[in-house]
Design a protein around this motif. Structure first.
Motif, PDB file in Angstrom:
ATOM      1  N   UNK A 129       0.853  -1.185   0.000  1.00 26.96           N
ATOM      2  CA  UNK A 129       0.000   0.000   0.000  1.00 26.96           C
ATOM      3  C   UNK A 129       0.887   1.233   0.000  1.00 26.96           C
ATOM      4  N   UNK A 130       0.608   2.154  -0.898  1.00 25.07           N
ATOM      5  CA  UNK A 130       1.247   3.465  -0.864  1.00 25.07           C
ATOM      6  C   UNK A 130       0.156   4.473  -0.538  1.00 25.07           C
ATOM      7  N   UNK A 131       0.198   4.980   0.670  1.00 26.48           N
ATOM      8  CA  UNK A 131      -0.858   5.878   1.131  1.00 26.48           C
ATOM      9  C   UNK A 131      -0.647   7.303   0.673  1.00 26.48           C
ATOM     10  N   UNK A 132       0.633   7.715   0.559  1.00 32.81           N
ATOM     11  CA  UNK A 132       0.909   9.106   0.229  1.00 32.81           C
ATOM     12  C   UNK A 132       2.309   9.239  -0.355  1.00 32.81           C
ATOM     13  N   UNK A 133       2.539  10.351  -1.024  1.00 33.31           N
ATOM     14  CA  UNK A 133       3.857  10.713  -1.535  1.00 33.31           C
ATOM     15  C   UNK A 133       4.278  11.996  -0.836  1.00 33.31           C
ATOM     16  N   UNK A 153       0.718   9.975  -9.326  1.00 31.73           N
ATOM     17  CA  UNK A 153      -0.247   9.483 -10.311  1.00 31.73           C
ATOM     18  C   UNK A 153       0.032   8.031 -10.678  1.00 31.73           C
ATOM     19  N   UNK A 154       1.295   7.705 -10.904  1.00 26.71           N
ATOM     20  CA  UNK A 154       1.654   6.338 -11.284  1.00 26.71           C
ATOM     21  C   UNK A 154       1.332   5.338 -10.185  1.00 26.71           C
ATOM     22  N   UNK A 155       1.474   5.768  -8.937  1.00 24.85           N
ATOM     23  CA  UNK A 155       1.207   4.881  -7.805  1.00 24.85           C
ATOM     24  C   UNK A 155      -0.270   4.836  -7.426  1.00 24.85           C
ATOM     25  N   UNK A 184      -0.174   5.080  10.410  1.00 22.49           N
ATOM     26  CA  UNK A 184      -0.274   4.167   9.271  1.00 22.49           C
ATOM     27  C   UNK A 184       0.022   4.884   7.954  1.00 22.49           C
ATOM     28  N   UNK A 185      -0.445   6.124   7.854  1.00 22.41           N
ATOM     29  CA  UNK A 185      -0.172   6.902   6.640  1.00 22.41           C
ATOM     30  C   UNK A 185       1.320   7.131   6.484  1.00 22.41           C
ATOM     31  N   UNK A 203      11.827   1.362  -8.617  1.00 27.24           N
ATOM     32  CA  UNK A 203      11.108   1.117  -7.364  1.00 27.24           C
ATOM     33  C   UNK A 203      10.476  -0.273  -7.359  1.00 27.24           C
ATOM     34  N   UNK A 204       9.930  -0.678  -8.484  1.00 27.97           N
ATOM     35  CA  UNK A 204       9.322  -1.992  -8.543  1.00 27.97           C
ATOM     36  C   UNK A 204      10.353  -3.089  -8.323  1.00 27.97           C
ATOM     37  N   UNK A 205      11.565  -2.835  -8.768  1.00 22.23           N
ATOM     38  CA  UNK A 205      12.631  -3.817  -8.579  1.00 22.23           C
ATOM     39  C   UNK A 205      13.258  -3.739  -7.193  1.00 22.23           C
ATOM     40  N   UNK A 206      12.987  -2.634  -6.492  1.00 25.21           N
ATOM     41  CA  UNK A 206      13.628  -2.445  -5.183  1.00 25.21           C
ATOM     42  C   UNK A 206      12.775  -2.953  -4.037  1.00 25.21           C
ATOM     43  N   UNK A 207      11.599  -2.336  -3.832  1.00 25.33           N
ATOM     44  CA  UNK A 207      10.822  -2.780  -2.668  1.00 25.33           C
ATOM     45  C   UNK A 207       9.309  -2.754  -2.842  1.00 25.33           C
ATOM     46  N   UNK A 208       8.807  -2.624  -4.031  1.00 25.24           N
ATOM     47  CA  UNK A 208       7.355  -2.755  -4.219  1.00 25.24           C
ATOM     48  C   UNK A 208       7.062  -4.193  -4.650  1.00 25.24           C
TER      49      UNK A 208
END
Length: 354
Positions: free
Chosen positions: A33-37, A89-91, A161-162, A349-354
């Motif tokens: 879950x990505x709650x915020x940037x 936007x991408x997330x 949590x956020x 990021x997808x290769x790192x920790x998502x």
């Protein structure tokens, strides 16, 4: 690894000839879950905070923002959207990341992410003395205020949590390397100064980690010698990329990447990743046609050789087709350029920790 590596990345292709493109929204694993940037740093991620402080580093006037929604100059240092916007936007978080200092910011925007960054900011305290930007230490103080506002608006558990599920973006060092290092040269050589900056990055990470942050991407320095203004000053009659400046950036980046790897080893429960901001820009500069650009050595505003901040204004002509330019002004990137950079960032990021 803190998070599972995702099986597939669903990135929509954007047209290279399109002026207002957008990175595709990705599909995250079910357990992520990505709650915020949350953005910290300098003008590359300042969404308008400088509008609300006493500084000369403002861009809340045309032609800045001429490709933003409604042609509004929001204080973003570009013609349109920037790194935090494309990333959020991408997330799937939201379309635009606002500045924290906006006095009418909504509770919903607080919950989904803001920027604390300030154009002209740096790690070295001397940098913000010169640029009158918001120092990194004050950006951390603003983050603490942000956490308290979250807790008042929702509750402590929900606020925590956020923060835990947020993605923090740190983009800083350009102003230090270009502005402060030449003034510090009697005190530091390039190696010592780079080590000092990296130590300040680690101090920042430690502080926000203590405040609950668990996922962070730290940008390297860009190829500062290839910024249009630097080419004009240091690149000779041909306006070539400044080797001295680029070598300094590469030295800093090497130390930063090594130290971030050490941090991750020491704190395996944290997700801190290094993003190479340098080489993607070099690749564009060396292979512009591949990315749909015609001009990579000048900005779109004015002559493109030096105009930045107030030298780029409503009386300054701009290029007829912004999609053909990598740089918007003498130091900053166009919306299309940021779009391409965030596309690369998402893959990392997808290769790192998502």
């Amino acid at each position: 690894m803190l998070f599972s590596i995702v099986v597939a990345i669903l990135l929509c292709l954007f047209a290279l000839v399109c002026l207002c493109g957008s990175v595709g929204r990705i599909t995250l694993p079910n357990n992520v879950l990505v709650s915020s940037v949350l953005a910290f740093g300098d003008s590359y991620v300042d969404q308008g905070n400088n509008n609300y402080i006493n500084t000369t580093g403002k861009v809340n006037y045309h032609p800045y923002g001429e490709d933003f929604v409604g042609g509004i100059p929001t204080g973003r240092f570009s013609n349109g959207k920037t790194i935090p916007d494309f990333l959020a936007e991408a997330l799937g978080v939201k379309e635009y990341v606002p500045p924290f200092l906006d006095p009418v910011i909504s509770d919903k925007d607080l919950q989904t992410g803001v920027s604390f960054a300030s154009g002209g900011s740096g790690l070295d305290p001397l940098t913000t003395e010169i640029t009158t930007a918001i120092p990194m230490s004050v950006q951390v103080d603003l983050f603490k205020q942000y956490i308290e506002r979250l807790r008042r608006n929702i509750n402590e558990e929900a606020a925590n949590n956020i923060i835990t599920n947020s993605l923090v973006v740190l983009v800083v060092s350009t102003n230090d390397l270009l502005v402060s290092f030449p003034l510090r040269s009697s005190q530091y050589d390039a190696l010592a100064y780079s080590n000092m900056l990296v130590k300040l990055v680690l101090n920042f990470i430690q502080e926000v980690y203590t405040l609950g942050v668990r996922r962070m991407v730290v940008f390297s320095a860009p190829p500062i010698g290839c910024l249009p203004e630097v080419r004009t000053v240091a690149g000779g009659p041909q306006r070539r990329c400044g080797d001295k400046e680029n070598n300094l950036a590469q030295l800093y980046n090497t130390i930063l990447e090594q130290q971030l790897q050490f941090w991750t080893t020491s704190f395996p429960q944290s997700g801190v990743t290094f993003f190479d901001y340098y080489n993607p820009l070099i690749n564009i500069i060396e292979n512009p046609k591949k990315y749909g650009f015609d001009v990579v050595d000048k900005g779109c505003c004015g002559t493109g050789k030096a105009e930045v901040l107030y030298l780029c204004n409503k009386l300054t002509p701009t290029c007829p087709d912004r999609s053909k330019y990598l740089f918007w002004d003498g130091l900053h990137i166009t919306e299309k350029g940021y779009n391409i950079i965030v596309d690369q960032l998402i893959q990392d990021l997808m290769n790192s920790f998502f």
